[in-house]
Each structure stands twice: as structure tokens, then as C-alpha cells.
Design an enzyme around this catalytic site. Structure first.
Site, PDB file in Angstrom:
ATOM      1  CE  LYS A  30      -4.113  -1.950   0.175  1.00 58.68           C
ATOM      2  NZ  LYS A  30      -5.030  -1.838  -0.974  1.00 58.68           N
ATOM      3  CB  ALA A  67       1.282   6.599  -0.699  1.00 63.49           C
ATOM      4  CG  LEU A  69      -5.023  10.153   5.234  1.00 61.24           C
ATOM      5  CD1 LEU A  69      -4.990   9.922   6.737  1.00 61.24           C
ATOM      6  CD2 LEU A  69      -5.953  11.321   4.914  1.00 61.24           C
ATOM      7  CG  LEU A  71      -5.934   8.876   0.165  1.00 58.82           C
ATOM      8  CD1 LEU A  71      -5.623   9.053  -1.318  1.00 58.82           C
ATOM      9  CD2 LEU A  71      -6.369  10.208   0.758  1.00 58.82           C
ATOM     10  CD  GLU A 117       0.849  16.467   6.995  1.00 56.46           C
ATOM     11  OE1 GLU A 117       0.188  15.412   6.891  1.00 56.46           O
ATOM     12  OE2 GLU A 117       0.362  17.543   7.382  1.00 56.46           O
ATOM     13  CD  GLU A 137      -1.985  16.757   1.744  1.00 56.36           C
ATOM     14  OE1 GLU A 137      -1.366  17.179   0.741  1.00 56.36           O
ATOM     15  OE2 GLU A 137      -1.433  16.103   2.647  1.00 56.36           O
TER      16      GLU A 137
HETATM   17  C1  1HE Z   1      -2.992   3.736  -1.157  1.00 58.49           C
HETATM   18  C2  1HE Z   1      -2.420   5.018  -1.035  1.00 58.49           C
HETATM   19  C3  1HE Z   1      -2.967   5.889  -0.051  1.00 58.49           C
HETATM   20  C4  1HE Z   1      -1.395   3.982  -2.609  1.00 58.49           C
HETATM   21  N1  1HE Z   1      -3.982   5.431   0.696  1.00 58.49           N
HETATM   22  N2  1HE Z   1      -4.004   3.336  -0.390  1.00 58.49           N
HETATM   23  N3  1HE Z   1      -1.789  10.486  -0.699  1.00 58.49           N
HETATM   24  C5  1HE Z   1      -1.950  10.515  -2.037  1.00 58.49           C
HETATM   25  O1  1HE Z   1      -2.818  11.174  -2.574  1.00 58.49           O
HETATM   26  C6  1HE Z   1      -1.029   9.622  -2.828  1.00 58.49           C
HETATM   27  C7  1HE Z   1      -1.806   8.487  -3.429  1.00 58.49           C
HETATM   28  N4  1HE Z   1      -0.925   7.475  -4.020  1.00 58.49           N
HETATM   29  C8  1HE Z   1      -0.321   7.645  -5.230  1.00 58.49           C
HETATM   30  O2  1HE Z   1      -0.358   8.692  -5.831  1.00 58.49           O
HETATM   31  C9  1HE Z   1       0.431   6.450  -5.768  1.00 58.49           C
HETATM   32  O3  1HE Z   1      -0.044   5.279  -5.100  1.00 58.49           O
HETATM   33  C10 1HE Z   1       1.961   6.534  -5.569  1.00 58.49           C
HETATM   34  C11 1HE Z   1       2.536   7.594  -6.490  1.00 58.49           C
HETATM   35  C12 1HE Z   1       2.357   6.821  -4.123  1.00 58.49           C
HETATM   36  C13 1HE Z   1       2.595   5.155  -5.905  1.00 58.49           C
HETATM   37  O4  1HE Z   1       2.180   4.776  -7.198  1.00 58.49           O
HETATM   38  P1  1HE Z   1       2.312   3.234  -7.623  1.00 58.49           P
HETATM   39  O5  1HE Z   1       1.943   3.141  -9.076  1.00 58.49           O
HETATM   40  O6  1HE Z   1       3.623   2.703  -7.193  1.00 58.49           O
HETATM   41  O7  1HE Z   1       1.218   2.421  -6.726  1.00 58.49           O
HETATM   42  P2  1HE Z   1      -0.378   2.324  -6.911  1.00 58.49           P
HETATM   43  O8  1HE Z   1      -0.687   1.285  -7.933  1.00 58.49           O
HETATM   44  O9  1HE Z   1      -0.993   3.658  -7.094  1.00 58.49           O
HETATM   45  O10 1HE Z   1      -0.835   1.826  -5.468  1.00 58.49           O
HETATM   46  C14 1HE Z   1      -0.554   0.512  -5.013  1.00 58.49           C
HETATM   47  C15 1HE Z   1      -1.573   0.177  -3.931  1.00 58.49           C
HETATM   48  O11 1HE Z   1      -1.412   1.064  -2.835  1.00 58.49           O
HETATM   49  C16 1HE Z   1      -3.007   0.377  -4.424  1.00 58.49           C
HETATM   50  O12 1HE Z   1      -3.817  -0.559  -3.710  1.00 58.49           O
HETATM   51  P3  1HE Z   1      -4.350  -1.924  -4.435  1.00 58.49           P
HETATM   52  O13 1HE Z   1      -5.110  -2.620  -3.356  1.00 58.49           O
HETATM   53  O14 1HE Z   1      -5.164  -1.473  -5.599  1.00 58.49           O
HETATM   54  O15 1HE Z   1      -3.097  -2.659  -4.858  1.00 58.49           O
HETATM   55  C17 1HE Z   1      -3.332   1.763  -3.930  1.00 58.49           C
HETATM   56  O16 1HE Z   1      -4.718   1.972  -3.743  1.00 58.49           O
HETATM   57  C18 1HE Z   1      -2.629   1.770  -2.594  1.00 58.49           C
HETATM   58  N5  1HE Z   1      -2.331   3.131  -2.145  1.00 58.49           N
HETATM   59  N6  1HE Z   1      -1.437   5.147  -1.943  1.00 58.49           N
HETATM   60  C19 1HE Z   1      -4.481   4.199   0.514  1.00 58.49           C
HETATM   61  N7  1HE Z   1      -2.472   7.117   0.174  1.00 58.49           N
HETATM   62  C20 1HE Z   1      -2.936  13.720   8.129  1.00 58.49           C
HETATM   63  S1  1HE Z   1      -3.522  14.343   6.695  1.00 58.49           S
HETATM   64  C21 1HE Z   1      -2.484  13.818   5.424  1.00 58.49           C
HETATM   65  C22 1HE Z   1      -3.203  13.986   4.134  1.00 58.49           C
HETATM   66  C23 1HE Z   1      -2.566  13.204   3.031  1.00 58.49           C
HETATM   67  O17 1HE Z   1      -1.597  12.490   3.208  1.00 58.49           O
HETATM   68  S2  1HE Z   1      -3.297  13.373   1.519  1.00 58.49           S
HETATM   69  C24 1HE Z   1      -2.243  12.532   0.429  1.00 58.49           C
HETATM   70  C25 1HE Z   1      -2.671  11.115   0.235  1.00 58.49           C
END
Ligand code: 1HE
Length: 263
Positions: A30, A67, A69, A71, A117, A137
């Protein structure tokens, strides 16, 4: 004080190397997304480090540091729960920033949202060349909740944080070094060794000096100059009066102390 590491969720792994504690985000499937259990585990780890630990390293397994929080947990929360959730992150990361020992964060791949963060709450950041930084975000319709509004402007300035959040701008590892997101830039695959090397060096400092650097220096930097100078003098006097300082100064004067070396 504890004799061993706190009990951790499967998403975290702890290891001890001498007087350095190493915490690995271990949810690569994840992308080391930070769910509640992981954040609580980070809090437990840093708030109960075993006896004799003098510095710590945090890094991530797999292709990315984090990655941010998780989500998938977000849609479950109402407004009040959202506020408590953010406060929980603040509490956990306070145990890093204002904890017992300095922390080195080793970064690679995505260092985004809550992952950035987390990195920002450490005292030293080492970035591998693969690192990239973003605050997505804005595009997710949410707002940072893990301390970014406070810590990131101090590292890179409010204007850059605004730009990252408004436009989704991503910084690469080299730019990150230039603007202050990391202090070190290293080749891919070498970050952990560098992080441990730095932590081992930090661990050789007098604990009271490390305490002053972590807890007193940032408060002085935020206070008015007159209070800051006074706090500095008080801290200098306390440190200098310690037996450890006396022993270290004697060592230097009797040619046993470490010299300051170039590079
Ligand atoms: C996740 C998350 C996540 C991946 N929460 N499950 N963060 C974001 O908006 C970033 C979101 N993630 C991405 O943009 C990409 O995943 C990455 C660039 C980090 C990596 O890409 P990649 O191609 O290596 O992986 P993927 O195919 O996108 O993800 C692999 C798995 O991880 C997939 O799950 P699967 O069950 O389909 O295999 C994704 O859903 C899962 N995954 N990122 C949940 N963030 C205290 S407030 C803080 C506020 C924030 O942090 S907002 C920013 C959130």
C-alpha cells in the site's frame, strides 16, 4: 524506561543497531500509506524507546517512503472524528520532533502528503535520488492534518508550500536538497547506510547537547531575540557545567578529543 521496543502493528518493523533504533514503514503493498494503526505505532515506538538508545532512523520498505494518509480510511470519518484524527497525527509526530533522541529520516520514491509531514518531523533528512515530494491534498479535496502547515513553511517557506498545495507541484530530490526539504542527497540504495552513519555520529554527542539542539534551539529560533539570547545563555551554562562536558573538554586539551575534520 523500556527495555525493548513497543509492540508494533505489522506495518512497522523495529530493529536495534547498537545505540541506534531503526523503524521501517513496512506496508509496501500500500506504498506505506499511513493508517491509524501505523500512526499509533509510530507514537508508541518513539514514546517508549528502550534504554541506551541515543538516536533513531526512520525509513520505508519497497519503492516509496510513504504515500501519506491511508485514503481508504478517510471516507469513514465525520468532521469531529477528522479533527481528533489530525490531533492524533500531531501527537504522534510530536514524539519524533520533541522526543528523547534525534531522528534521521531516510527518503526514497514518493514522499507525499502525510509522508512528507512525517519526514518533516524528523531532525535530519537524507534523500535518495529517486525521492519526490508533493502535497496532493488540494486535488483530493482535503487539507494537510499532520503538521505540514507548521513544519513545512519553516523548511521551505510559506510561498513554496502554497504553490505545492495549489498547483500540485512536485519537487524532485535535487530540487528538494536545494530548497531545504532534505539535508543530504545520496544514490539510490545507499540512503539507509548513510542515515545509520549519521545517527551513529549523532549518538556520540553528549545527550544533554542533543537535547538542547532538539528542544531548546527551535524554541529560541521562534522567540523574540532578547528571550532567545537569555535562553541560549542558560542552556550554554547548563551544558557547560555538566561532568560530561568537563570530561570532553579535558580530552580535547589533552589531545584525546576528536578534531574537526574537513568534509
Ligand atoms: C494507497 C495510497 C494511499 C497507494 N492510501 N491506499 N496520498 C496521495 O494522494 C497519494 C496516493 N498514491 C499515489 O499517488 C500512488 O499510489 C503513488 C505515487 C504513491 C505510488 O504509485 P504506484 O503506481 O507505485 O502504486 P499504486 O498502484 O498507485 O498503489 C498501489 C496500492 O497502494 C493500491 O492498492 P491496491 O489494493 O489497488 O493494490 C493503492 O490503492 C494503494 N495506495 N497510496 C491508501 N495514500 C494527516 S492528513 C495527510 C493527508 C494526506 O496524506 S493526503 C495525500 C494522500
Amino acid at each position: 524506561m523500556a527495555e525493548s521496543f513497543a509492540k508494533l502493528p505489522p506495518s512497522l518493523q523495529a530493529e536495534r543497531k547498537g545505540d541506534v533504533a531503526i523503524l521501517r514503514l513496512s506496508r509496501p503493498e500500500k506504498r506505506n500509506a499511513l493508517d491509524d494503526g501505523t500512526v499509533l505505532g509510530i507514537e508508541a515506538f518513539f514514546s517508549s524507546l528502550p534504554d541506551g538508545i541515543k538516536a533513531a532512523v526512520i525509513h520505508g520498505a519497497g519503492e516509496h517512503f510513504s504515500a501519506g494518509l491511508d485514503l481508504s480510511e478517510l471516507s469513514e470519518r465525520n468532521t469531529a472524528e477528522g479533527m481528533h484524527h489530525s490531533r492524533m497525527w500531531h501527537r504522534a509526530f510530536q514524539h519524533i520532533e520533541f522526543g528523547k533522541v534525534p531522528v534521521v529520516a531516510v527518503l526514497h520514491g514518493a514522499v507525499v502528503g502525510g509522508g512528507l509531514e512525517l519526514a518533516a518531523s524528523a531532525h535530519v533528512r537524507v534523500a535518495e535520488r529517486s525521492s519526490y515530494y508533493a502535497l496532493p491534498e488540494g486535488s483530493r479535496g482535503i487539507y494537510v492534518g499532520g503538521g505540514a502547515s507548521v513544519r513545512l513553511p519553516k523548511l521551505i517557506g510559506t510561498a513554496r508550500v502554497m504553490d505545492m498545495m495549489l498547483t500540485g507541484r512536485t519537487y524532485g530530490a535535487e530540487e528538494g536538497l536545494t530548497i531545504g526539504l532534505s539535508q543530504y542527497l545520496v544514490d539510490n540504495g545507499t540512503g539507509l547506510a548513510k542515515g545509520i552513519e549519521l545517527a551513529e555520529r549523532i549518538a556520540t554527542n553528549a545527550p544533554l547537547t542533543n537535547f538542547a539542539i532538539m528542544h531548546v534551539l527551535p524554541r529560541i529560533a521562534e522567540s523574540d531575540p532578547a528571550s532567545g539570547y537569555l535562553a541560549e545563555s542558560l542552556m550554554a551554562a547548563i551544558a557547560q557545567g555538566s561532568d560530561e562536558a568537563k570530561a570532553r573538554l579535558k580530552d580535547f586539551l589533552e589531545k584525546r578529543g576528536k578534531k574537526v575534520l574537513r568534509g
